[in-house]
Write a protein that holds these residues in place. Structure first.
Motif, mmCIF file in Angstrom:
data_model
loop_
_atom_site.group_PDB
_atom_site.id
_atom_site.type_symbol
_atom_site.label_atom_id
_atom_site.label_comp_id
_atom_site.label_asym_id
_atom_site.label_seq_id
_atom_site.Cartn_x
_atom_site.Cartn_y
_atom_site.Cartn_z
ATOM 1 N N LYS A 195 0.843 -1.207 0.000
ATOM 2 C CA LYS A 195 0.000 0.000 0.000
ATOM 3 C C LYS A 195 0.875 1.253 0.000
ATOM 4 O O LYS A 195 0.616 2.223 -0.740
ATOM 5 C CB LYS A 195 -0.905 -0.016 1.232
ATOM 6 N N GLU A 238 -8.536 -7.683 -7.551
ATOM 7 C CA GLU A 238 -7.966 -6.432 -7.077
ATOM 8 C C GLU A 238 -8.213 -5.281 -8.069
ATOM 9 O O GLU A 238 -8.405 -4.121 -7.655
ATOM 10 C CB GLU A 238 -6.452 -6.607 -6.808
ATOM 11 N N ALA A 241 -10.494 -1.944 -7.306
ATOM 12 C CA ALA A 241 -9.882 -0.618 -7.438
ATOM 13 C C ALA A 241 -10.759 0.316 -8.258
ATOM 14 O O ALA A 241 -10.921 1.495 -7.920
ATOM 15 C CB ALA A 241 -8.500 -0.759 -8.065
ATOM 16 N N HIS A 258 -9.542 1.140 -4.296
ATOM 17 C CA HIS A 258 -8.390 0.294 -3.953
ATOM 18 C C HIS A 258 -8.870 -1.156 -3.836
ATOM 19 O O HIS A 258 -10.064 -1.428 -3.631
ATOM 20 C CB HIS A 258 -7.740 0.748 -2.635
ATOM 21 N N GLU A 303 -7.167 -5.480 -2.975
ATOM 22 C CA GLU A 303 -6.019 -6.345 -2.682
ATOM 23 C C GLU A 303 -6.408 -7.793 -2.910
ATOM 24 O O GLU A 303 -7.572 -8.181 -2.781
ATOM 25 C CB GLU A 303 -5.524 -6.144 -1.251
ATOM 26 N N TYR A 362 -1.699 -5.287 -4.630
ATOM 27 C CA TYR A 362 -2.461 -4.161 -4.077
ATOM 28 C C TYR A 362 -2.664 -3.159 -5.217
ATOM 29 O O TYR A 362 -1.685 -2.724 -5.847
ATOM 30 C CB TYR A 362 -1.727 -3.485 -2.925
ATOM 31 N N ILE A 379 -4.600 0.504 -6.756
ATOM 32 C CA ILE A 379 -5.283 1.775 -6.462
ATOM 33 C C ILE A 379 -5.631 2.454 -7.790
ATOM 34 O O ILE A 379 -5.024 2.204 -8.842
ATOM 35 C CB ILE A 379 -4.406 2.707 -5.604
ATOM 36 N N ARG A 426 -1.346 -1.247 -10.202
ATOM 37 C CA ARG A 426 -1.277 -2.431 -9.322
ATOM 38 C C ARG A 426 0.171 -2.709 -8.953
ATOM 39 O O ARG A 426 1.049 -2.698 -9.812
ATOM 40 C CB ARG A 426 -1.865 -3.650 -10.030
#
Length: 470
Positions: free
Chosen positions: A56, A113, A117, A122, A124, A139, A141, A150
């Motif tokens: 993150k 994920e 997002a 976001h 995960e 992870y 965003i 990613r």
């Protein structure tokens, strides 16, 4: 037989130690195994959480770099890094990847994920590679409205971590296992030893009984104590019974020997022809008296032996006790006159519930004893008194009396206060012993009062007839 039983108990106790030790070790090993699995699981969970936190932070940092620089200018920053960067558009097409050629990559629109997002800003996820036995953590965003950034990183899975820690765990488990063996042995011995003490250290059991180490052992210890005490009492009773039997056998032998010796002696004199004609009547009388005494002695021994058989139940019936007493007194009038003693009966009819033959024997023995140990011109009085629940038989005499130190022993077999007088009167020494046994067989109450030179009074309570009571 006792040795075999004791060995069997020891074997069982040893087996109990082994079982408890094994159970302790099994429980300890289960605890160690569960603790190890739980520790690794918690460690892996914290490890995974830390990875996501790192990803993150990296994602936020990369986003900041990308937004403030040109992608072509900044891409070299991530070329040799172990962190994988991927950018995916809303259609799921990979527009950038720092490790893999974008044109060869498949559509990523269905990746969890990526979808999270675009939807939440976001997301995960973790995917496992069976070939490499590794987990890849992702992870993602939202970088632009239509693009997702990613960040990914590979890390060992739970099994890989477990395999990696096997050497350390093996050493730790080995140490703990040995500690468990020692502790289980000590604890088992501490638990089982007091139980073995009960069975093996009989001489110290009284001390143990007063200081039981465990609350749970008290019922067991109390039970063993009761059995131990009961066996001790039984052994004492057997020893006493054996002593009484030996004394009785010795006394019987002695008492039988005396009249038999007298009979044989007089018979040998008569057989040899050395006696004068005028002595034959006297010798014959002595032989007859010794034979009569021998017969009385045998009869009394047989009666005592029958009374000693406790398993035989006394058969009781209802009868008039006064009539039995009167019959016995009438049968003893002549022996009383021979000893210069007057014999009398007082009272009235009274129905009792007892064994008729035994009651006749009881009155005969009491009266015969009072006559034999009386003084010339003395008296014996038999009295029958009816009370509410009992009929009271009282036999009083004006005889020589019994010293206080002898009163408690006059009911013993062959016990005589004055042995010379007993032989003169022809007594067997078993009369009062028979009386005591008859009273005991009926569960009745007997009392004796005596004073030297004044006389003796013996009283017996006999149950009244149930018919009369109702």
């Amino acid at each position: 037989m006792w040795g075999i039983k004791l060995a069997s108990k020891t074997k069982k106790a040893t087996s109990l130690k082994r079982r408890i030790s094994i159970q302790f070790v099994v429980v300890a090993m289960l605890a160690i195994a569960l603790t190890t699995v739980l520790t690794i699981t918690v460690f892996f969970s914290m490890f995974r959480k830390q990875i996501y936190e790192d990803l993150k932070s990296n994602a936020a940092l990369v986003k900041e770099v990308i937004l403030n620089t040109n992608l072509d200018e900044s891409s070299y920053i991530f070329k040799n890094d172990d962190i994988r960067l991927t950018m995916v558009n809303r259609e799921g097409m990979v527009v950038y990847d720092n490790m893999v050629d974008c044109e060869t990559m498949e559509n990523h629109g269905d990746r969890k994920e990526i979808m999270d997002a675009f939807e939440k800003g976001h997301g995960e996820n973790m995917r496992h590679s069976d070939t490499q036995n590794k987990n890849t953590y992702y992870y993602a965003i939202l970088l632009y409205p239509n693009t997702v950034l990613r960040v990914g990183k590979e890390a060992r899975g739970l099994l890989a971590l477990f395999y990696q820690t096997i050497p350390i765990l093996s050493i730790g488990i080995g140490i703990l296992f040995n500690i468990c063996l020692v502790m289980s042995h000590l604890l088992t011995q501490h638990i089982v030893d007091p139980i073995q003490t009960i069975g093996l250290n009989v001489n110290q059991f009284e001390e143990f009984h007063g200081n039981v180490p465990y609350e749970e052992l008290k019922p067991f210890a109390n039970t063993i104590w009761i059995q131990h005490d009961s066996i001790a009492k039984q052994l004492k009773a057997l020893e006493k019974s054996e002593r009484v039997r030996q004394e009785f056998t010795a006394n019987v032998s002695h008492e039988l020997k005396t009249p038999l010796t007298s009979i044989i002696g007089y018979a040998e004199l008569m057989e040899s022809g050395m006696t004068q004609p005028e002595d034959i009547p006297r010798f014959s009388s002595e032989i007859r008296n010794s034979a009569t005494r021998l017969l009385h002695l045998i009869n009394d021994i047989i009666e005592l032996s029958e009374l000693d058989v406790t398993e035989v139940e006394v058969k009781k019936e209802d009868f008039d006790f006064y009539e039995i007493a009167q019959k016995c007194v009438n049968s003893l009038i002549i022996p009383a006159r021979k000893h210069q003693v007057s014999l009398s009966l007082e009272g009235s009819s009274s129905m009792v519930h007892a064994n008729k033959i035994m009651m006749e024997e009881l009155i005969n023995n009491l009266c015969d004893n009072s006559i034999r140990y009386n003084k010339p011109n003395g008296s014996v009085n038999v009295r029958i008194e009816r009370e509410e629940l009992y009929t009271k038989l009282t036999v009083s005499d004006t005889g020589i009396g019994i010293p206080k130190e002898h009163i408690h022993r006059v009911f013993e077999r062959f016990y005589r206060v004055d042995k010379s007088r007993s032989k003169e009167t022809g007594g067997t020494g078993l009369g009062l012993a028979i009386v005591k046994h008859i009273v005991a067989k009926h569960g009745e109450h007997l009392t004796i009062e005596s004073e030297v030179g004044v006389g003796t009074t013996i009283s017996v309570l006999i149950d009244n007839s149930p018919t009369e009571l109702s």
